[in-house]
Scaffold this motif. Structure first.
Motif, short mmCIF file in Angstrom:
data_model
loop_
_atom_site.label_atom_id
_atom_site.label_comp_id
_atom_site.label_asym_id
_atom_site.label_seq_id
_atom_site.Cartn_x
_atom_site.Cartn_y
_atom_site.Cartn_z
N UNK A 1 0.83 -1.20 0.00
CA UNK A 1 0.00 0.00 0.00
C UNK A 1 0.87 1.26 0.00
N UNK A 2 1.98 1.24 0.76
CA UNK A 2 2.83 2.43 0.86
C UNK A 2 3.40 2.81 -0.50
N UNK A 3 3.82 1.81 -1.29
CA UNK A 3 4.40 2.08 -2.60
C UNK A 3 3.35 2.70 -3.53
N UNK A 4 2.15 2.14 -3.51
CA UNK A 4 1.07 2.69 -4.34
C UNK A 4 0.73 4.11 -3.92
N UNK A 5 0.72 4.36 -2.61
CA UNK A 5 0.43 5.69 -2.09
C UNK A 5 1.49 6.69 -2.55
N UNK A 6 2.75 6.29 -2.47
CA UNK A 6 3.84 7.17 -2.89
C UNK A 6 3.73 7.50 -4.37
N UNK A 7 3.45 6.49 -5.19
CA UNK A 7 3.30 6.72 -6.63
C UNK A 7 2.13 7.68 -6.88
N UNK A 228 -9.43 2.74 -2.46
CA UNK A 228 -8.45 3.03 -1.41
C UNK A 228 -7.56 4.21 -1.77
N UNK A 229 -7.36 4.45 -3.06
CA UNK A 229 -6.50 5.53 -3.50
C UNK A 229 -7.26 6.81 -3.82
N UNK A 230 -8.58 6.70 -3.93
CA UNK A 230 -9.39 7.84 -4.36
C UNK A 230 -9.16 9.11 -3.54
N UNK A 231 -9.06 9.03 -2.19
CA UNK A 231 -8.88 10.27 -1.42
C UNK A 231 -7.62 11.04 -1.80
N UNK A 232 -6.60 10.34 -2.29
CA UNK A 232 -5.32 10.99 -2.57
C UNK A 232 -5.33 11.77 -3.88
N UNK A 268 -12.90 12.65 0.82
CA UNK A 268 -12.35 11.58 1.65
C UNK A 268 -13.46 10.80 2.33
N UNK A 269 -14.50 11.50 2.79
CA UNK A 269 -15.61 10.82 3.46
C UNK A 269 -16.35 9.90 2.50
N UNK A 270 -16.57 10.35 1.26
CA UNK A 270 -17.22 9.51 0.26
C UNK A 270 -16.39 8.25 -0.01
N UNK A 271 -15.06 8.44 -0.13
CA UNK A 271 -14.17 7.30 -0.36
C UNK A 271 -14.21 6.32 0.81
N UNK A 272 -14.28 6.86 2.05
CA UNK A 272 -14.35 6.01 3.22
C UNK A 272 -15.63 5.18 3.22
N UNK A 273 -16.74 5.78 2.78
CA UNK A 273 -18.00 5.04 2.68
C UNK A 273 -17.89 3.93 1.64
N UNK A 274 -17.20 4.20 0.53
CA UNK A 274 -17.00 3.18 -0.49
C UNK A 274 -16.21 2.00 0.05
N UNK A 275 -15.20 2.29 0.89
CA UNK A 275 -14.39 1.22 1.47
C UNK A 275 -15.20 0.33 2.40
N UNK A 276 -16.19 0.91 3.08
CA UNK A 276 -16.99 0.15 4.03
C UNK A 276 -18.08 -0.65 3.36
#
Length: 283
Positions: A1-7, A228-232, A268-276
């Motif tokens: 996850x960290x590598x994808x986040x950095x990219x 998972x990456x949408x908020x970024x 970010x809140x919408x993305x969090x709802x998608x994750x749940x």
């Protein structure tokens, strides 16, 4: 996850960097926005040609990819015009009406599920856009172009979702680049600037920033789920503020900062709802 986040974070910095180069070209060097748009698609398309041409040729007769190419061409034309007239941070803030438009169109046309909470968060994000644009108060033509660009991009995202299961990714990328370049070609005649090393370098930076940013984003999405990456994606707003300050000496007003905070928080809140949401809930 960290590598994808950095990219993803690097990708979200390259895109505003390319737009900063576009802003210098159009607002300081007098280059026509349509030339910047045309070269952006043409250079990006030529760079990706060896990897996408087979898939692109196979879908070229599909009218839907032409509609998609036309919409993204119009959207980039509008945001390039906006950047020539308004601060880069304000333009990006107004442009982020795109996720709201995409959400509404996806629920309406693609019949995706919606909830009261999600709809409320979308309204909050829209309020954030209104604080940035301030229609009827301090609105500028540049921010109007930015909102129109966001509407185009939101429609482009919905079309991309519609075609995702039917057209290969390489085909979408190929037609997006060359389709938009072909559709803007008639408007670029007579708009070529007098080439100087500075204009040539900035033209390459404009095209490369956009292309590299989008390609890196695709790599990140291949490594992690999009939700998972949408908020970024909203890191673009922070990058835009940084480039506006460092390159142009611009800093957003308090209302613009508040508007950006609402947009980022709601996204970010919408993305969090998608994750749940359970995987089985997706059709």
């Amino acid at each position: 996850m960290f590598k994808a986040l950095l990219i993803m974070l690097v990708a979200m910095s390259f895109i505003p960097a390319g737009d900063a180069a576009s802003k210098i070209l159009t607002s300081q060097l007098g280059v026509a926005p349509v030339f910047v748009v045309w070269t952006r698609f043409l250079i990006g398309g030529l760079a990706l040609l060896p990897f996408t041409w087979r898939a692109g040729v196979s879908v070229w007769r599909d009218w839907r990819v032409w509609v998609r190419a036309g919409i993204i061409g119009l959207g980039i034309s509008c945001i390039t015009r906006a950047l020539s007239m308004a601060p880069i941070a304000d333009v990006f803030g107004a442009f982020f009406i795109a996720p709201i438009i995409s959400y509404v169109l996806s629920v309406w046309l693609l019949k995706e599920r919606a909830s009261v909470v999600q709809a409320s968060l979308v309204v909050i994000g829209f309020v954030g856009v209104l604080l940035i644009v301030r229609p009827g108060f301090e609105a500028s033509p540049g921010l109007g172009w930015a909102v129109l660009a966001g509407c185009c991009y939101g429609s482009f995202l919905t079309l991309s979702r519609w075609l995702a299961g039917q057209v290969a990714l390489g085909g979408l990328m190929f037609t997006q680049m060359f389709g938009a370049a072909a559709l803007t070609t008639p408007f670029v005649f007579g708009q070529f600037p007098e080439f100087t090393p500075q204009i040539a370098a900035l033209t390459l930076c404009s095209a490369a920033g956009s292309m590299i940013g989008n390609v890196l984003m695709l790599f990140a999405y291949r490594m992690q789920e999009a939700s998972k990456l949408a908020p970024f994606v909203y890191f673009q707003l922070i990058s835009a503020v940084a480039f506006g300050w460092l390159v142009f000496g611009e800093f957003p007003t308090l209302l613009t900062v508040v508007g950006m905070a609402l947009i980022i928080g709601a996204g970010i809140a919408v993305a969090a709802l998608q994750l749940r949401r359970p995987v089985t809930a997706r059709a």
